[in-house]
Design an enzyme around this catalytic site. Structure first.
Site, PDB file in Angstrom:
ATOM      1  N   ARG A 140       0.835  -1.200   0.000  1.00 10.09           N
ATOM      2  CA  ARG A 140       0.000   0.000   0.000  1.00 10.09           C
ATOM      3  C   ARG A 140       0.879   1.263   0.000  1.00 10.09           C
ATOM      4  O   ARG A 140       1.006   1.943  -1.005  1.00 10.09           O
ATOM      5  CB  ARG A 140      -0.967  -0.029   1.208  1.00 10.09           C
ATOM      6  CG  ARG A 140      -2.141   0.935   1.072  1.00 10.09           C
ATOM      7  CD  ARG A 140      -1.811   2.341   1.491  1.00 10.09           C
ATOM      8  NE  ARG A 140      -1.378   2.419   2.892  1.00 10.09           N
ATOM      9  CZ  ARG A 140      -0.812   3.504   3.412  1.00 10.09           C
ATOM     10  NH1 ARG A 140      -0.626   4.587   2.683  1.00 10.09           N
ATOM     11  NH2 ARG A 140      -0.433   3.502   4.675  1.00 10.09           N
ATOM     12  N   ASP A 141       1.556   1.542   1.109  1.00 10.17           N
ATOM     13  CA  ASP A 141       2.373   2.765   1.201  1.00 10.17           C
ATOM     14  C   ASP A 141       3.502   2.715   0.171  1.00 10.17           C
ATOM     15  O   ASP A 141       3.840   3.727  -0.453  1.00 10.17           O
ATOM     16  CB  ASP A 141       2.954   2.890   2.620  1.00 10.17           C
ATOM     17  CG  ASP A 141       3.188   4.327   3.042  1.00 10.17           C
ATOM     18  OD1 ASP A 141       3.490   5.155   2.176  1.00 10.17           O
ATOM     19  OD2 ASP A 141       3.078   4.619   4.253  1.00 10.17           O
TER      20      ASP A 141
ATOM     21  N   HIS B 128       3.999   4.534  12.902  1.00 12.65           N
ATOM     22  CA  HIS B 128       4.281   4.471  11.465  1.00 12.65           C
ATOM     23  C   HIS B 128       5.281   5.586  11.169  1.00 12.65           C
ATOM     24  O   HIS B 128       4.924   6.760  11.226  1.00 12.65           O
ATOM     25  CB  HIS B 128       2.945   4.676  10.729  1.00 12.65           C
ATOM     26  CG  HIS B 128       3.026   4.771   9.243  1.00 12.65           C
ATOM     27  ND1 HIS B 128       2.513   3.805   8.418  1.00 12.65           N
ATOM     28  CD2 HIS B 128       3.516   5.731   8.414  1.00 12.65           C
ATOM     29  CE1 HIS B 128       2.687   4.158   7.151  1.00 12.65           C
ATOM     30  NE2 HIS B 128       3.296   5.333   7.127  1.00 12.65           N
TER      31      HIS B 128
ATOM     32  N   HIS C  26       8.464   7.316   8.774  1.00 10.59           N
ATOM     33  CA  HIS C  26       9.217   7.406   7.517  1.00 10.59           C
ATOM     34  C   HIS C  26      10.637   7.850   7.850  1.00 10.59           C
ATOM     35  O   HIS C  26      10.852   8.599   8.803  1.00 10.59           O
ATOM     36  CB  HIS C  26       8.539   8.393   6.561  1.00 10.59           C
ATOM     37  CG  HIS C  26       7.332   7.799   5.902  1.00 10.59           C
ATOM     38  ND1 HIS C  26       7.318   7.371   4.602  1.00 10.59           N
ATOM     39  CD2 HIS C  26       6.096   7.529   6.391  1.00 10.59           C
ATOM     40  CE1 HIS C  26       6.133   6.866   4.299  1.00 10.59           C
ATOM     41  NE2 HIS C  26       5.360   6.946   5.375  1.00 10.59           N
TER      42      HIS C  26
ATOM     43  N   CYS D   3       3.611   9.231   0.832  1.00  7.22           N
ATOM     44  CA  CYS D   3       2.272   9.723   0.522  1.00  7.22           C
ATOM     45  C   CYS D   3       2.332  10.608  -0.721  1.00  7.22           C
ATOM     46  O   CYS D   3       3.072  11.596  -0.738  1.00  7.22           O
ATOM     47  CB  CYS D   3       1.730  10.524   1.712  1.00  7.22           C
ATOM     48  SG  CYS D   3       0.167  11.335   1.330  1.00  7.22           S
TER      49      CYS D   3
ATOM     50  N   ASN E   5       9.295   4.705   3.960  1.00  5.73           N
ATOM     51  CA  ASN E   5       9.039   4.276   5.345  1.00  5.73           C
ATOM     52  C   ASN E   5      10.332   3.711   5.937  1.00  5.73           C
ATOM     53  O   ASN E   5      11.276   3.410   5.216  1.00  5.73           O
ATOM     54  CB  ASN E   5       8.026   3.122   5.361  1.00  5.73           C
ATOM     55  CG  ASN E   5       6.666   3.517   4.882  1.00  5.73           C
ATOM     56  OD1 ASN E   5       6.468   3.777   3.704  1.00  5.73           O
ATOM     57  ND2 ASN E   5       5.714   3.542   5.779  1.00  5.73           N
TER      58      ASN E   5
HETATM   59  N1  COA Z   1     -13.355   3.990  -4.298  1.00  5.54           N
HETATM   60  C1  COA Z   1     -13.495   4.190  -5.631  1.00  5.54           C
HETATM   61  N2  COA Z   1     -13.899   5.349  -6.165  1.00  5.54           N
HETATM   62  C2  COA Z   1     -14.192   6.344  -5.323  1.00  5.54           C
HETATM   63  C3  COA Z   1     -14.056   6.204  -3.919  1.00  5.54           C
HETATM   64  C4  COA Z   1     -13.617   4.975  -3.415  1.00  5.54           C
HETATM   65  N3  COA Z   1     -13.410   4.765  -2.125  1.00  5.54           N
HETATM   66  N4  COA Z   1     -14.412   7.362  -3.347  1.00  5.54           N
HETATM   67  C5  COA Z   1     -14.749   8.207  -4.340  1.00  5.54           C
HETATM   68  N5  COA Z   1     -14.625   7.591  -5.531  1.00  5.54           N
HETATM   69  C6  COA Z   1     -14.898   8.152  -6.851  1.00  5.54           C
HETATM   70  C7  COA Z   1     -16.312   8.614  -6.996  1.00  5.54           C
HETATM   71  O1  COA Z   1     -17.128   7.554  -7.398  1.00  5.54           O
HETATM   72  C8  COA Z   1     -16.189   9.697  -8.028  1.00  5.54           C
HETATM   73  O2  COA Z   1     -16.049   9.094  -9.302  1.00  5.54           O
HETATM   74  P1  COA Z   1     -16.586   9.816 -10.639  1.00  5.54           P
HETATM   75  O3  COA Z   1     -15.738  11.055 -10.782  1.00  5.54           O
HETATM   76  O4  COA Z   1     -16.316   8.815 -11.691  1.00  5.54           O
HETATM   77  O5  COA Z   1     -18.017  10.104 -10.369  1.00  5.54           O
HETATM   78  C9  COA Z   1     -14.851  10.345  -7.696  1.00  5.54           C
HETATM   79  O6  COA Z   1     -14.092   9.328  -7.014  1.00  5.54           O
HETATM   80  C10 COA Z   1     -14.983  11.570  -6.810  1.00  5.54           C
HETATM   81  O7  COA Z   1     -15.770  11.239  -5.676  1.00  5.54           O
HETATM   82  P2  COA Z   1     -15.889  12.197  -4.395  1.00  5.54           P
HETATM   83  O8  COA Z   1     -16.703  11.515  -3.360  1.00  5.54           O
HETATM   84  O9  COA Z   1     -16.323  13.561  -4.869  1.00  5.54           O
HETATM   85  O10 COA Z   1     -14.409  12.220  -3.883  1.00  5.54           O
HETATM   86  P3  COA Z   1     -13.372  13.412  -3.835  1.00  5.54           P
HETATM   87  O11 COA Z   1     -13.020  13.854  -5.192  1.00  5.54           O
HETATM   88  O12 COA Z   1     -13.862  14.411  -2.837  1.00  5.54           O
HETATM   89  O13 COA Z   1     -12.098  12.636  -3.228  1.00  5.54           O
HETATM   90  C11 COA Z   1     -11.364  10.750  -1.903  1.00  5.54           C
HETATM   91  C12 COA Z   1     -12.138  12.053  -1.948  1.00  5.54           C
HETATM   92  C13 COA Z   1     -11.142  10.362  -0.467  1.00  5.54           C
HETATM   93  C14 COA Z   1     -12.147   9.699  -2.630  1.00  5.54           C
HETATM   94  C15 COA Z   1     -10.016  10.947  -2.631  1.00  5.54           C
HETATM   95  O14 COA Z   1      -9.432  12.130  -2.226  1.00  5.54           O
HETATM   96  C16 COA Z   1      -9.068   9.799  -2.389  1.00  5.54           C
HETATM   97  O15 COA Z   1      -9.335   8.669  -2.767  1.00  5.54           O
HETATM   98  N6  COA Z   1      -7.895  10.099  -1.810  1.00  5.54           N
HETATM   99  C17 COA Z   1      -6.857   9.103  -1.620  1.00  5.54           C
HETATM  100  C18 COA Z   1      -6.175   9.275  -0.326  1.00  5.54           C
HETATM  101  C19 COA Z   1      -5.009   8.327  -0.209  1.00  5.54           C
HETATM  102  O16 COA Z   1      -5.089   7.158  -0.510  1.00  5.54           O
HETATM  103  N7  COA Z   1      -3.868   8.877   0.232  1.00  5.54           N
HETATM  104  C20 COA Z   1      -2.668   8.131   0.432  1.00  5.54           C
HETATM  105  C21 COA Z   1      -2.708   7.304   1.689  1.00  5.54           C
HETATM  106  S1  COA Z   1      -2.769   8.225   3.186  1.00  5.54           S
HETATM  107 ZN    ZN Z   2       3.278   6.364   5.277  1.00  2.00          ZN
END
Ligand code: COA
Ligand code: ZN
Length: 309
Positions: free
Chosen positions: A12-13, A204, A206, A237, A246
Site C-alpha cells: 500500500r504505502d 508508522h 518514515h 504519501c 518508510n
Molecule cells: N473507491 C473508488 N472510487 C471512489 C471512492 C472509493 N473509495 N471514493 C470516491 N470515488 C470516486 C467517486 O465515485 C467519483 O467518481 P466519478 O468522478 O467517476 O463520479 C470520484 O471518485 C470523486 O468522488 P468524491 O466523493 O467527490 O471524492 P473526492 O473527489 O472528494 O475525493 C477521496 C475524496 C477520499 C475519494 C479521494 O481524495 C481519495 O481517494 N484520496 C486518496 C487518499 C489516499 O489514498 N492517500 C494516500 C494514503 S494516506
Molecule cells: Zn506512510
C-alpha cells in the site's frame, strides 16, 4: 523476551507512490511471499479513488488473488464509505481509517475537513458493525505536516480521543514525511500511554530525515509494541511534498533481533523477498541490511592474516 509486532505496508504505502504501476500479478506474488514470513499484519492495498491513487486501482483483484494465511491479518486503507463497502466485499480482516491531524494535509489527501472525515468514520463504523472486520484509526501528520509544521500535542490527543469515542480497536500515530524526532516520540507516546494505558497503539515512521529507527527506540521505551514498516524502505504519501520511504522492514527486524526482541519474522526470508522487490521495481532500494548482510554474517579471515600469525 519482549515481542514486537511488525505490520508490512509495502503493497500500500510502498506501491502507491511508485513511478511505475506494479503489475497485479507481481503484487500478489510479493504479498504471498510475505505471508509466509511471519508478519503480524500485511496492508494489502487501499480502497480509495483510482483517480487519486491510480497505482492501487487493482485493489479488488489483489485481494481476490492472494492466498490468505490464517495467522496474518490482511488490512486495507480506506477514507470514505465507498471504500468501506469495497473492503467488506473484499473480506479484509481490518480496515485502516485515515485522517490527518493537519487540516491542510487532510484537505490535500482526502479533500475534506477533519470534522467531515470523523463524521464519515461514524457512518463507516455503522456499516462495518457485525462484519467482524477490525478497525484501526490512523492519524497522518501526527508528528508534523509539510505544510503546517509541528502539530500541537493537545490536538493529537484530541484526535486520539475522537477515535476512541468511535470505538476503534487501535490507533496508529503516523509520521507521514519523516519529521518526528526521538524526543518528540518519547513525549507524545508517553502522554498517550499514560492517558489510555489499555489502548493498542501502532507507530508508522518514515525515514525521510534519517530518524526512523531512532524513533522506534523511543516508541519501545514507552511500551509501544506495534510498528508499521515497508520492505526495502519504499513508500510515501503522494499528497505530501517531499515524502520518501518508510522505515525499512528488514532493517527494523534486524535491529529488534540484535536487541533480543522476538518478532516472529523470518529475517532471512524477508531479505530474500526484499531482493525480489528490488528486481520488480527495477532499482536499488534504501534498505541497508540487504546490502551489508546481517551483523552476525562474518567474513572469511584474509589469507595473508593467517600467514602473518
Ligand atoms: N473507491 C473508488 N472510487 C471512489 C471512492 C472509493 N473509495 N471514493 C470516491 N470515488 C470516486 C467517486 O465515485 C467519483 O467518481 P466519478 O468522478 O467517476 O463520479 C470520484 O471518485 C470523486 O468522488 P468524491 O466523493 O467527490 O471524492 P473526492 O473527489 O472528494 O475525493 C477521496 C475524496 C477520499 C475519494 C479521494 O481524495 C481519495 O481517494 N484520496 C486518496 C487518499 C489516499 O489514498 N492517500 C494516500 C494514503 S494516506
Ligand atoms: Zn506512510
Amino acid at each position: 523476551m519482549q515481542h514486537a509486532y511488525i505490520h508490512e505496508v509495502v503493497a500500500r504505502d510502498g506501491f502507491q507512490i511508485e513511478p511505475q504501476f506494479v503489475p497485479t500479478e507481481r503484487k500478489i506474488e510479493l504479498i504471498d511471499a510475505l505471508s509466509g514470513a511471519g508478519l503480524a499484519k500485511i496492508e494489502v492495498t487501499s480502497f480509495v479513488s483510482p483517480k487519486a491513487v491510480p497505482n492501487l486501482r487493482d485493489a479488488e483483484a489483489v485481494m481476490a488473488g492472494i492466498e490468505r494465511d490464517p495467522s496474518v491479518k490482511y488490512v486495507a486503507l480506506i477514507a470514505n464509505l465507498k471504500g468501506a463497502e469495497r473492503a467488506v466485499a473484499a473480506r479484509v480482516d481490518e480496515v485502516n481509517l485515515v485522517v490527518s491531524v493537519s487540516e491542510t494535509h487532510n484537505l490535500a489527501n482526502v479533500r475534506r475537513s477533519t470534522d467531515a472525515s470523523f463524521e464519515g468514520f461514524a457512518e463507516i463504523i455503522r456499516e462495518l458493525d457485525g462484519t467482524g472486520i477490525a478497525v484501526a484509526g490512523a492519524l497522518s501528520t501526527a508528528f508534523g505536516c509539510p505544510f503546517e509544521g509541528e502539530q500541537a500535542p493537545d490536538r493529537v490527543m484530541g484526535f486520539v480521543s475522537r477515535y476512541i469515542e468511535l470505538g476503534v480497536d487501535s490507533v496508529t500515530l503516523a509520521d507521514t514525511t519523516g519529521m518526528a524526532h526521538p524526543k518528540q516520540v518519547l513525549d507524545l507516546c508517553s502522554e498517550v500511554r499514560n492517558r489510555w494505558p489499555e489502548l493498542e497503539i501502532a507507530l508508522h515512521f518514515h525515514n525521510t530525515r534519517g530518524m526512523g529507527l531512532a524513533n522506534v527506540l523511543s516508541g519501545l521505551a514507552t511500551g509501544v509494541r506495534h510498528y508499521e514498516a515497508c520492505l526495502g524502505g519504499l513508500g510515501g504519501c503522494p499528497f505530501a511534498p517531499g515524502a520518501t520511504g518508510n522505515i525499512c522492514t528488514e532493517d527494523l527486524v534486524h535491529m529488534l533481533e540484535c536487541m533480543a526482541y522476538s518478532t516472529g519474522v523470518d529475517l532471512d526470508r524477508l531479505l530474500g523477498i526484499s531482493k525480489r522487490l528490488a528486481a520488480i521495481v527495477g532499482r536499488d532500494l534504501p534498505g541497508q541490511v540487504v546490502k551489508a548482510g546481517k551483523s552476525t554474517d562474518l567474513h572469511p579471515i584474509p589469507v595473508n592474516l593467517n600467514q602473518a600469525a
